[in-house]
Enzyme design. Structure first.
Site, PDB file in Angstrom:
ATOM      1  CD1 TRP A 178       3.032  13.998  13.185  1.00  0.00           C
ATOM      2  CD2 TRP A 178       1.088  14.676  12.310  1.00  0.00           C
ATOM      3  NE1 TRP A 178       3.048  15.370  13.154  1.00  0.00           N
ATOM      4  CE2 TRP A 178       1.865  15.817  12.626  1.00  0.00           C
ATOM      5  CE3 TRP A 178      -0.176  14.868  11.747  1.00  0.00           C
ATOM      6  CZ2 TRP A 178       1.420  17.118  12.406  1.00  0.00           C
ATOM      7  CZ3 TRP A 178      -0.620  16.163  11.529  1.00  0.00           C
ATOM      8  CH2 TRP A 178       0.172  17.267  11.859  1.00  0.00           C
TER       9      TRP A 178
ATOM     10  CB  VAL B 239      -0.923   0.032   1.242  1.00  0.00           C
ATOM     11  CG1 VAL B 239      -1.847   1.246   1.191  1.00  0.00           C
ATOM     12  CG2 VAL B 239      -1.736  -1.252   1.352  1.00  0.00           C
ATOM     13  CG  LEU B 240       2.023   5.355  -2.507  1.00  0.00           C
ATOM     14  CD1 LEU B 240       3.354   5.588  -1.801  1.00  0.00           C
ATOM     15  CD2 LEU B 240       2.141   5.675  -4.000  1.00  0.00           C
TER      16      LEU B 240
ATOM     17  CB  CYS C 155     -12.263  25.278   8.708  1.00  0.00           C
ATOM     18  SG  CYS C 155     -10.885  26.033   7.806  1.00  0.00           S
TER      19      CYS C 155
ATOM     20  CB  ILE D  40       0.058   9.987  -1.915  1.00  0.00           C
ATOM     21  CG1 ILE D  40       0.486   8.858  -2.856  1.00  0.00           C
ATOM     22  CG2 ILE D  40       0.637  11.329  -2.395  1.00  0.00           C
ATOM     23  CD1 ILE D  40       0.002   9.036  -4.291  1.00  0.00           C
ATOM     24  N   GLY D  41       0.975  11.421   1.175  1.00  0.00           N
ATOM     25  CA  GLY D  41       0.614  12.433   2.169  1.00  0.00           C
ATOM     26  C   GLY D  41       0.239  11.763   3.468  1.00  0.00           C
TER      27      GLY D  41
END
Length: 378
Positions: A169, A162-163, A345, A165-166
């Site tokens: 932590w 599994v990758l 937000c 991305i981002g």
């Protein structure tokens, strides 16, 4: 615009929204500096945020104040274009703000603000994205449910690669490796995140790297990107999808978890871009799908925006409750900036001006249904 005239204009804008100047309701604003009116009329949303940081005005319930502003679409009704907005649009259109060395700016300016701050604000796993609050009792449970939801949607099985991305932590990487027995590679542009994630995943089949996604050239069974696509930039949406396509095996699946706007954008709010998320911008669903056309097949689309309001309010409660433990590291202007950020937000999701999308893509289409029979994700 002179002071009294500026005051009257702002009063005329706020009155139909049931917001009073120096009123006694929680969402009414209290003016501490009479120059506030001229400053906001000339500087727009950037000046509104900066004047709050400077203590020129206050509001007990900033989230409700912004909910009223955003529900009214006040930014769409105001025809005057402020210089700060023009500058943001110019930068976004002319420069590629998210390529090369610029890709690491967001790491230094935001995610490296301090691990202690985020430890006291976020859940135990330091997941800095929307939780899944369906049947969840608290923030920790909402984040665990989100992580497991993602794992189930992409059908993780023991031994898969599994990758991430981002990876932040390392919350997802740690959970997926521990719970599903997969091998995870996570990348981030934040030194603080990379160091922490590496420590937290020791003893697991997890690798964390400080890297830009453009440099990836490995193949994985599954790819996820959770709360990172907001930093990709409209000029790079297609190249991001190209990288994912290059790195995903032919029978693989890709899950994208991202905040999204309701309309296509090529710039961000000037205050957010200056103080919170430099070089960021929110994609629309149409921008995402256009970038994926010809590369991926849509398998699932899930809107979770209503849960981000709840997540942000939980972060705000943690931040304010723990401020005494942080105030020696950050000044009161930072406290006001962070309060403004979290509550504005929250209002953007409460008013449905922003959305949270989870999208599952495949390269060739999938036959297997990974959800439990009869399960409905809400």
């Amino acid at each position: 615009m002179k002071g009294e005239k500026a005051k009257q204009v702002i009063k005329n804008i706020l009155s139909p929204l049931d917001i009073r100047i120096n009123g006694d309701r929680p969402w009414d604003i209290q003016i501490n500096n009479p120059q506030f009116y001229q400053r906001v009329m000339s500087g727009g949303s950037l000046a509104l945020g900066e004047s709050y940081m400077d203590g020129w005005w206050d509001c007990n319930a900033l989230d409700e104040f912004f909910k009223r502003l955003l529900e009214s679409r006040i930014d769409k009704k105001n025809k005057s274009v402020k210089p700060a907005i023009l500058w943001e649009v110019f930068k976004a259109r002319v420069m590629n703000l998210q390529r090369g060395a610029r890709a690491f700016i967001i790491g230094r300016r935001h995610y490296d603000t301090g691990n202690r701050l985020f430890k006291l604000m976020l859940d135990q796993g330091l997941n800095y994205s929307c939780g899944y609050w369906h049947n969840a009792c608290d923030l920790d449970e909402a984040q665990i449910r989100k992580l497991d939801l993602i794992c189930r949607k992409i059908g993780l099985e023991q031994g898969m690669t599994v990758l991430d991305i981002g990876c932040g932590w390392g919350g997802f990487a740690k959970y997926a490796a521990e719970t599903y027995g997969v091998k995870v590679k996570g990348i981030t542009v934040s030194k603080e995140q990379a160091g922490y994630a590496g420590e937290q995943s020791k003893g697991l089949d997890v690798t964390i790297e400080l890297a830009d996604y453009h440099d990836l050239n490995e193949r994985f069974d599954r790819i996820v990107s959770i709360g990172m696509f907001e930093h990709v930039g409209w000029k790079n949406y297609r190249s991001f999808m190209d990288v994912v396509h290059r790195c995903l095996k032919d029978d693989g699946m890709f899950l994208l978890h991202t905040i999204a706007g309701n309309t296509p954008a090529k710039a961000t709010d000037p205050w957010i871009g200056t103080y919170i998320f430099p070089n960021s911008m929110l994609p629309s669903a149409s921008q995402i799908f256009r970038a994926a056309e010809g590369l991926f097949i849509l398998e699932d689309l899930h809107s979770l925006g209503r849960y981000y309001d709840q997540t942000l309010m939980a972060w705000y409660d943690n931040f304010t409750r723990n401020w005494d433990r942080l105030k020696d590291e950050y000044d009161m202007r930072f406290f006001r900036m962070w309060r403004y950020y979290l509550l504005s937000c929250a209002a953007s999701f409460r008013s449905r001006r922003n959305q949270l999308l989870q999208i599952v893509f495949s390269k060739q289409g999938i036959d297997q249904v990974f959800r439990s029979e009869g399960e409905l994700f809400i």
